[in-house]
Design an enzyme around this catalytic site. Structure first.
Site, mmCIF file in Angstrom:
data_model
loop_
_atom_site.group_PDB
_atom_site.id
_atom_site.type_symbol
_atom_site.label_atom_id
_atom_site.label_comp_id
_atom_site.label_asym_id
_atom_site.label_seq_id
_atom_site.Cartn_x
_atom_site.Cartn_y
_atom_site.Cartn_z
ATOM 1 N N HIS A 115 0.798 -1.221 0.000
ATOM 2 C CA HIS A 115 0.000 0.000 0.000
ATOM 3 C C HIS A 115 0.825 1.263 0.000
ATOM 4 O O HIS A 115 0.456 2.267 -0.592
ATOM 5 C CB HIS A 115 -1.000 -0.037 1.150
ATOM 6 C CG HIS A 115 -2.135 -0.905 0.782
ATOM 7 N ND1 HIS A 115 -3.372 -0.797 1.321
ATOM 8 C CD2 HIS A 115 -2.208 -1.882 -0.138
ATOM 9 C CE1 HIS A 115 -4.152 -1.695 0.759
ATOM 10 N NE2 HIS A 115 -3.458 -2.367 -0.122
ATOM 11 N N ARG A 126 -10.283 2.331 -0.281
ATOM 12 C CA ARG A 126 -9.769 1.411 0.744
ATOM 13 C C ARG A 126 -10.048 2.018 2.113
ATOM 14 O O ARG A 126 -9.929 3.240 2.285
ATOM 15 C CB ARG A 126 -8.270 1.203 0.561
ATOM 16 C CG ARG A 126 -7.899 0.427 -0.696
ATOM 17 C CD ARG A 126 -6.404 0.202 -0.747
ATOM 18 N NE ARG A 126 -6.008 -0.820 -1.701
ATOM 19 C CZ ARG A 126 -5.553 -0.558 -2.925
ATOM 20 N NH1 ARG A 126 -5.448 0.686 -3.338
ATOM 21 N NH2 ARG A 126 -5.192 -1.542 -3.719
ATOM 22 N N ARG A 141 -14.878 -0.212 -0.142
ATOM 23 C CA ARG A 141 -14.574 -1.603 0.216
ATOM 24 C C ARG A 141 -14.618 -1.761 1.725
ATOM 25 O O ARG A 141 -14.057 -0.938 2.456
ATOM 26 C CB ARG A 141 -13.197 -2.001 -0.317
ATOM 27 C CG ARG A 141 -12.910 -3.469 -0.028
ATOM 28 C CD ARG A 141 -11.622 -3.939 -0.635
ATOM 29 N NE ARG A 141 -10.488 -3.322 0.015
ATOM 30 C CZ ARG A 141 -9.241 -3.476 -0.401
ATOM 31 N NH1 ARG A 141 -8.991 -4.174 -1.496
ATOM 32 N NH2 ARG A 141 -8.253 -2.917 0.240
ATOM 33 N N GLU A 160 -10.471 -11.960 -6.091
ATOM 34 C CA GLU A 160 -9.019 -11.864 -5.889
ATOM 35 C C GLU A 160 -8.443 -13.182 -5.377
ATOM 36 O O GLU A 160 -7.278 -13.271 -5.016
ATOM 37 C CB GLU A 160 -8.671 -10.699 -4.947
ATOM 38 C CG GLU A 160 -9.441 -10.658 -3.659
ATOM 39 C CD GLU A 160 -9.166 -9.394 -2.834
ATOM 40 O OE1 GLU A 160 -8.218 -8.654 -3.119
ATOM 41 O OE2 GLU A 160 -9.925 -9.169 -1.864
ATOM 42 N N ASN A 217 -3.866 -7.735 -7.534
ATOM 43 C CA ASN A 217 -2.703 -7.850 -6.647
ATOM 44 C C ASN A 217 -2.775 -9.163 -5.882
ATOM 45 O O ASN A 217 -1.822 -9.949 -5.851
ATOM 46 C CB ASN A 217 -2.660 -6.694 -5.642
ATOM 47 C CG ASN A 217 -2.753 -5.344 -6.316
ATOM 48 O OD1 ASN A 217 -2.402 -5.213 -7.480
ATOM 49 N ND2 ASN A 217 -3.244 -4.340 -5.601
ATOM 50 N N ASP A 218 -3.922 -9.394 -5.280
ATOM 51 C CA ASP A 218 -4.064 -10.648 -4.540
ATOM 52 C C ASP A 218 -4.280 -11.831 -5.477
ATOM 53 O O ASP A 218 -3.811 -12.933 -5.197
ATOM 54 C CB ASP A 218 -5.214 -10.540 -3.535
ATOM 55 C CG ASP A 218 -4.758 -9.823 -2.279
ATOM 56 O OD1 ASP A 218 -3.677 -10.165 -1.773
ATOM 57 O OD2 ASP A 218 -5.457 -8.905 -1.821
ATOM 58 N N ARG A 249 3.062 -11.285 -1.971
ATOM 59 C CA ARG A 249 3.251 -10.060 -2.754
ATOM 60 C C ARG A 249 4.281 -9.109 -2.161
ATOM 61 O O ARG A 249 4.725 -8.180 -2.839
ATOM 62 C CB ARG A 249 1.912 -9.348 -2.980
ATOM 63 C CG ARG A 249 1.214 -8.912 -1.729
ATOM 64 C CD ARG A 249 -0.253 -8.612 -2.003
ATOM 65 N NE ARG A 249 -0.528 -7.191 -2.094
ATOM 66 C CZ ARG A 249 -1.742 -6.658 -2.113
ATOM 67 N NH1 ARG A 249 -2.804 -7.441 -2.077
ATOM 68 N NH2 ARG A 249 -1.922 -5.381 -2.177
ATOM 69 N N CYS A 303 -9.658 -3.531 -10.370
ATOM 70 C CA CYS A 303 -9.148 -2.448 -9.521
ATOM 71 C C CYS A 303 -7.745 -2.737 -8.975
ATOM 72 O O CYS A 303 -7.232 -1.985 -8.173
ATOM 73 C CB CYS A 303 -10.105 -2.167 -8.366
ATOM 74 S SG CYS A 303 -10.195 -3.511 -7.181
HETATM 75 C C1 PEP Z 1 -6.006 -6.286 -5.009
HETATM 76 O O1 PEP Z 1 -5.777 -7.248 -4.277
HETATM 77 O O2 PEP Z 1 -5.723 -6.267 -6.215
HETATM 78 C C2 PEP Z 1 -6.647 -5.071 -4.474
HETATM 79 C C3 PEP Z 1 -7.102 -4.121 -5.251
HETATM 80 O O3 PEP Z 1 -6.726 -4.959 -3.146
HETATM 81 P P1 PEP Z 1 -5.506 -4.666 -2.163
HETATM 82 O O4 PEP Z 1 -4.306 -4.278 -2.986
HETATM 83 O O5 PEP Z 1 -5.984 -3.603 -1.286
HETATM 84 O O6 PEP Z 1 -5.332 -5.986 -1.485
HETATM 85 MG MG MG Z 2 -6.671 -7.389 -2.330
#
Ligand code: PEP
Ligand code: MG
Length: 590
Positions: A201, A308, A344, A443, A466-467, A477, A514
């Site tokens: 983040h 977020r 979210r 995700e 991302n997840d 990650r 996203c």
């Molecule tokens: C993701 O996982 O792609 C996502 C948008 O959420 P975060 O990065 O907050 O886990």
């Molecule tokens: Mg995520």
């Protein structure tokens, strides 16, 4: 004019660290060191006039630490009685009047700084425990040191940041999202960190704030001294310490060129977000902090695709303060108007709430997102109530997004909670949004694989790449050792996204992406090619994504995405993309 790029052959006196480019741009300036992992206690005496203020600093730090401990204890109480008990005991220690007296005396009489007074008082306290010889109590010393460290860090935080000179380049160990905010207030021009993750983040916020960032610059804090001239190259992922004159000159030119590129994106901001064949592609902003709201207008984002809410935890306040966040949601609605905001629900756990004392062997595979919310109904209801109150006052402007859904029952259960709260609001005569949409993050591979069934329960999908990358490739990650394997453009990730998109389109619900993948212009072409016409990303990435999609038609992008889906490796995906773009450039002038 010599327009050669920096040649990484070291010049006398200069040192180079190859890290990872995490937020683009160049920063050339003096280094400030910001080290979060080592506790160094001040020994400077405090001026007589300042002692009361110094004591108040301790009181403030204690209040924040206790709030923090309470919220951890609240979470722990559901699953881990032992942890809950330990934290309760820690709170008692932090609030112990004897400790308070000792700290006050050291500050008032001996003119110790608050951090030193805390340290000395805790040393004394720990020694007393050791003297008892009671094995059980001695075992608890580790928890007592934990509170001491929390207090000292809290006291020093403000000082550490004020040690960061305005307009400097920060060299640090690793970063929290809130650090980036503080740096941005100190007008920091660039950051290099020993550690970090591309989708962490802090990285996302640095992008949003437009601060060049290099992560995994291992050894950065070791070889840099405060005041050293440094260059952060957020394009090629380098940190150059004490550059020689020719290196400096090369980077000054690079920086100028980059500034021209930014001016070009300012022009693109004004253009409509449409494909070559005229299809509109909705580009929205991912937002976490109020400081980012201005970006929505600046980059002409169509509202907030992902708001977020984890920073409510990470920042100073505790859960008790949560209710006041209605004001934050109201501001978000205003900032996004006339478009909507997708809020979210808390996605705590994993790397987002690392502070929890509910130790889990695999936090990323553990108690996270909707799993926490369904176990902590009070927490869930308090957040839903805040969101639904704001939605009631702004019908059609808010959507709810549920994180970390892995089984259908989770979204059904959230819907049930929302329905019960709606009934309650109706009974109380409070305004509510009858058509409040509830979407699910996709995700986790299981969610993508059962997307057809999930689409029957959810109003929309938002793909968190991302997840999804992390769980598809089994790559943490944030782990530097395997960061090469964190391949967001791996065909397996694309295949899961395609499966999700097909299900959404078939069932007639909307779908957006996203995750950070959407901010990569090449990947965005593939996503649009799969029929996903709604993308949300760090707002600063909008112009370059828009520039890319304006060049091609839907049909062309569909062809591209088909080729990418048939690839075997990420390298192959990249090659296909490069060749395809070259071929297209040969076709027309784009
Ligand atoms: C993701 O996982 O792609 C996502 C948008 O959420 P975060 O990065 O907050 O886990
Ligand atoms: Mg995520």
């Amino acid at each position: 004019m010599n327009d050669q790029k920096y040649d990484p052959v070291l010049k006398a006196g200069e040192q180079l660290i190859n890290g990872q480019a995490a937020s683009p741009g160049y920063a050339i300036g003096c280094a400030s060191l910001f080290n979060t992992s080592e506790l160094v206690i001040s020994t400077e005496p405090v001026d007589g006039m300042e002692v009361e203020a110094e004591y108040q600093q301790f009181i403030k730090a204690r209040r924040i630490v206790v709030l923090e401990l309470r919220k951890i204890s609240e979470i722990a109480s559901a699953t881990d009685e032992e942890a809950h008990g330990i934290i309760q005991a820690q709170i008692q220690i932090a609030e112990d009047p004897e400790l308070d007296k000792s700290i006050r005396r050291l500050i008032m009489e001996r003119h110790y700084g608050a951090d030193r007074a805390v340290n000395e008082s805790f040393l004394y306290y720990i020694q007393l425990i050791k003297n008892t010889g009671n094995a059980l109590m001695i075992d608890r010393i580790v928890d007592i040191r934990d509170i001491r460290d929390r207090l000292i860090r809290q006291i020093q935080h403000g000082e550490l940041v004020s040690g960061v000179a305005e307009g400097s380049v920060v060299i640090c160990d690793e970063l929290m999202p809130s650090d980036i905010l503080l740096f941005s207030r100190h007008k920091v021009i660039g950051i290099a960190a020993n550690e970090g993750g591309l989708t962490a983040h802090a990285t996302i916020i640095a992008n949003s704030m437009g601060i060049p960032l290099v992560i995994n610059a291992v050894g950065a804090t070791r070889i840099t001294s405060p005041g050293d001239m440094v260059v952060v190259d957020g394009v090629d992922g380098r940190l150059v310490v004490r550059p020689d004159a020719s290196t400096l000159e090369t980077y000054r030119r690079e920086k100028e060129r980059y500034t021209l590129e930014l001016a070009e994106s300012a022009r693109i901001v004004e253009l409509p977000s449409v494909t070559r064949c005229g299809r509109e592609i909705v580009l929205r902003a991912n937002i976490e902090f109020e400081e980012e709201f201005d970006n929505i207008r600046k980059y002409r984002a169509r509202g907030i695709g992902l708001l977020r809410t984890e920073s409510f935890f990470i920042e100073d306040e505790g859960l008790e303060e949560y209710y006041s966040k209605e004001a934050f949601f109201e501001k978000a609605v205003k900032a996004a108007a006339p478009d909507s905001v997708t809020i979210r629900l808390f996605d705590v756990g994993g790397d987002k709430f690392s502070d929890t004392t509910t130790k889990e062997p695999n936090p990323f595979l553990g108690w996270r997102g909707v799993r926490v919310l369904l176990d902590k109904r009070q927490l869930l209801r308090s957040q839903l109530t805040a969101i639904m109150n704001v939605a009631g006052r702004n019908p059609g402007k808010i959507r709810i997004l549920v994180p970390m859904v892995s089984v259908v029952e989770e979204i059904i259960e959230i819907r049930r909670e929302v329905a019960a709260l709606t009934e309650k609001m109706r009974g109380n005569g409070k305004p509510f949004d009858e058509n409040l949409e509830i979407g699910t993050m996709v995700e986790i591979p299981s969610a993508a694989l059962i997307a057809g069934r999930l689409a029957e329960e959810a109003d929309f999908f938002s793909v968190g790449t991302n997840d999804l990358t992390q769980y598809t490739l089994a790559v943490d990650r944030g782990n530097r050792l395997i960061s090469k394997l964190f391949q967001q453009m791996h065909p397996a990730v694309f295949q899961l996204i395609k499966k999700t998109a097909d299900a959404a389109i078939e069932k007639g619900i909307s779908i957006e992406v996203c995750g950070e993948l959407a901010s990569n212009p090449d990947a965005a072409l593939c996503l649009v090619g799969m029929g996903i016409t709604d993308l949300s990303m760090s707002a600063a990435s909008l112009p370059r994504v828009k520039k890319a999609i304006r060049k091609y038609s839907m049909l062309e992008m569909a062809e591209l995405s088909q080729m990418v889906l048939d690839a075997a490796t990420q390298d192959e995906v990249r090659l296909i993309l490069d060749n395809w773009k070259k071929e297209k450039e040969g076709d027309f002038s784009r």
